[in-house]
Scaffold this motif. Structure first.
Motif, mmCIF file in Angstrom:
data_model
loop_
_atom_site.group_PDB
_atom_site.id
_atom_site.type_symbol
_atom_site.label_atom_id
_atom_site.label_comp_id
_atom_site.label_asym_id
_atom_site.label_seq_id
_atom_site.Cartn_x
_atom_site.Cartn_y
_atom_site.Cartn_z
ATOM 1 N N HIS A 1 13.834 -47.091 -61.011
ATOM 2 C CA HIS A 1 12.535 -47.718 -61.291
ATOM 3 C C HIS A 1 12.568 -49.200 -60.921
ATOM 4 N N ARG A 2 13.644 -49.892 -61.310
ATOM 5 C CA ARG A 2 13.782 -51.313 -60.944
ATOM 6 C C ARG A 2 13.808 -51.493 -59.434
ATOM 7 N N PHE A 3 14.534 -50.599 -58.738
ATOM 8 C CA PHE A 3 14.631 -50.638 -57.285
ATOM 9 C C PHE A 3 13.239 -50.526 -56.657
ATOM 10 N N ILE A 4 12.437 -49.601 -57.154
ATOM 11 C CA ILE A 4 11.103 -49.393 -56.602
ATOM 12 C C ILE A 4 10.192 -50.579 -56.926
ATOM 13 N N ASP B 260 4.639 -44.302 -60.839
ATOM 14 C CA ASP B 260 4.244 -43.094 -60.109
ATOM 15 C C ASP B 260 5.272 -42.720 -59.046
ATOM 16 N N LEU B 261 5.724 -43.707 -58.288
ATOM 17 C CA LEU B 261 6.690 -43.427 -57.215
ATOM 18 C C LEU B 261 8.043 -42.987 -57.771
ATOM 19 N N THR B 262 8.439 -43.545 -58.906
ATOM 20 C CA THR B 262 9.703 -43.139 -59.516
ATOM 21 C C THR B 262 9.623 -41.677 -59.930
ATOM 22 N N GLN B 263 8.549 -41.322 -60.578
ATOM 23 C CA GLN B 263 8.330 -39.926 -60.975
ATOM 24 C C GLN B 263 8.319 -39.020 -59.750
ATOM 25 N N GLN B 264 7.647 -39.453 -58.704
ATOM 26 C CA GLN B 264 7.561 -38.660 -57.480
ATOM 27 C C GLN B 264 8.934 -38.499 -56.833
ATOM 28 N N ALA B 265 9.751 -39.540 -56.876
ATOM 29 C CA ALA B 265 11.097 -39.460 -56.289
ATOM 30 C C ALA B 265 11.921 -38.379 -56.986
ATOM 31 N N PHE B 266 11.841 -38.321 -58.303
ATOM 32 C CA PHE B 266 12.584 -37.298 -59.031
ATOM 33 C C PHE B 266 12.046 -35.902 -58.725
ATOM 34 N N SER B 267 10.726 -35.777 -58.634
ATOM 35 C CA SER B 267 10.133 -34.481 -58.302
ATOM 36 C C SER B 267 10.556 -34.025 -56.911
ATOM 37 N N GLU B 268 10.527 -34.952 -55.946
ATOM 38 C CA GLU B 268 10.960 -34.628 -54.579
ATOM 39 C C GLU B 268 12.434 -34.224 -54.559
ATOM 40 N N ARG C 71 23.352 -31.682 -49.171
ATOM 41 C CA ARG C 71 24.605 -31.117 -48.657
ATOM 42 C C ARG C 71 25.843 -31.723 -49.307
ATOM 43 N N GLY C 72 25.677 -32.710 -50.114
ATOM 44 C CA GLY C 72 26.828 -33.306 -50.773
ATOM 45 C C GLY C 72 27.640 -34.220 -49.884
ATOM 46 N N GLU C 73 27.084 -34.631 -48.739
ATOM 47 C CA GLU C 73 27.805 -35.512 -47.820
ATOM 48 C C GLU C 73 27.780 -36.960 -48.287
ATOM 49 N N SER C 74 26.941 -37.237 -49.252
ATOM 50 C CA SER C 74 26.886 -38.571 -49.849
ATOM 51 C C SER C 74 26.786 -38.372 -51.356
ATOM 52 N N GLU C 75 26.836 -39.474 -52.079
ATOM 53 C CA GLU C 75 26.664 -39.404 -53.526
ATOM 54 C C GLU C 75 25.232 -38.963 -53.826
ATOM 55 N N LEU C 76 25.061 -38.273 -54.912
ATOM 56 C CA LEU C 76 23.731 -37.831 -55.325
ATOM 57 C C LEU C 76 22.804 -39.027 -55.506
ATOM 58 N N SER C 77 23.322 -40.110 -56.062
ATOM 59 C CA SER C 77 22.489 -41.300 -56.271
ATOM 60 C C SER C 77 22.044 -41.897 -54.932
ATOM 61 N N THR C 78 22.913 -41.872 -53.925
ATOM 62 C CA THR C 78 22.558 -42.392 -52.602
ATOM 63 C C THR C 78 21.423 -41.567 -52.009
ATOM 64 N N TRP C 79 21.525 -40.264 -52.147
ATOM 65 C CA TRP C 79 20.494 -39.358 -51.652
ATOM 66 C C TRP C 79 19.181 -39.614 -52.381
ATOM 67 N N LEU C 80 19.235 -39.786 -53.689
ATOM 68 C CA LEU C 80 18.038 -40.043 -54.493
ATOM 69 C C LEU C 80 17.382 -41.366 -54.083
ATOM 70 N N MET D 171 13.342 -44.655 -51.170
ATOM 71 C CA MET D 171 13.042 -45.626 -50.113
ATOM 72 C C MET D 171 11.995 -45.072 -49.159
ATOM 73 N N ASN D 172 12.087 -43.788 -48.825
ATOM 74 C CA ASN D 172 11.074 -43.177 -47.963
ATOM 75 C C ASN D 172 9.703 -43.205 -48.630
ATOM 76 N N LEU D 173 9.662 -42.928 -49.930
ATOM 77 C CA LEU D 173 8.391 -42.984 -50.657
ATOM 78 C C LEU D 173 7.834 -44.408 -50.674
ATOM 79 N N VAL D 174 8.708 -45.404 -50.855
ATOM 80 C CA VAL D 174 8.282 -46.808 -50.837
ATOM 81 C C VAL D 174 7.701 -47.158 -49.469
ATOM 82 N N ARG D 175 8.406 -46.764 -48.408
ATOM 83 C CA ARG D 175 7.911 -47.061 -47.051
ATOM 84 C C ARG D 175 6.551 -46.420 -46.813
#
Length: 187
Positions: free
Chosen positions: A30-33, A45-53, A62-71, A76-80
């Motif tokens: 939320h702070r990041f957004i 709204d965007l924070t809620q949407q990020a979790f839903s997405e 795929r687990g190629e990165s940390e879950l937090s990085t993926w989240l 960031m895509n939603l912010v853009r």
């Protein structure tokens, strides 16, 4: 966070996944957004949407990165997208009432002085640790490597990493207590 990849995103497990993600990542995400869009209501709204997405697309993680990085990538895509739809939102000027809902990330002067003293004492105490103990402590506590990854990098058994880490924490705690400094993460 130990979320497994086999969640049924259509059933109850999706609710558990959503709850776990929100519990662990809400505040920082939320702070990041807010930092990126500057509007408290839109950030909610965007924070809620990020979790839903994240829950909707979890099966593609795929687990190629940390879950937090993926989240954060989703956020960031939603912010853009949000900013591209209405670029003027980024520069929305509001009165001081917006600050009421946004906690300050700055410490007060007294807390800043205390933190500076603690960091100085910590740096001195770390320097006094034997190099092998300091190295494993920094890898696991600061760089957040797993014991297994640290063992691979140091070319030692996992048990050696665990024992060095335990001794390092004990020694560091003792050195800091000797300086009158108590840090929560060493308890």
């Amino acid at each position: 966070m130990s979320l497994e990849r086999n969640h049924d995103v259509d059933g109850v497990d999706a609710e558990v996944l959503f709850r776990d993600l929100v519990k662990e990542h809400w505040t920082r995400l939320h702070r990041f957004i807010i930092k990126n869009i500057g509007n408290h209501d839109d950030a909610e709204d965007l924070t809620q949407q990020a979790f839903s997405e994240a829950v909707r697309s979890f099966e593609r993680f795929r687990g190629e990165s940390e879950l937090s990085t993926w989240l954060y990538g989703i956020a960031m895509n939603l912010v853009r997208n949000h900013l591209s739809r209405a670029p003027s939102r980024r520069y929305e000027f509001t009165d001081d009432s917006e600050l009421e809902f946004t906690p300050s990330q700055e410490l007060d002067p007294e807390a800043q002085a205390e933190q500076a003293q603690q960091l100085s004492a910590l740096a001195e105490a770390l320097e006094e640790l034997p190099p092998r103990m300091r190295e494993v402590l920094l890898m696991v506590a600061v760089d957040e490597l797993s014991y297994e990854d640290a063992a691979v990098l140091l070319t030692v058994p996992v048990g050696t990493v665990r024992s060095r880490l335990s001794r390092a924490r004990t020694a560091l705690r003792a050195q800091l207590e000797g300086r009158g400094v108590e840090l929560d993460f060493l308890k």
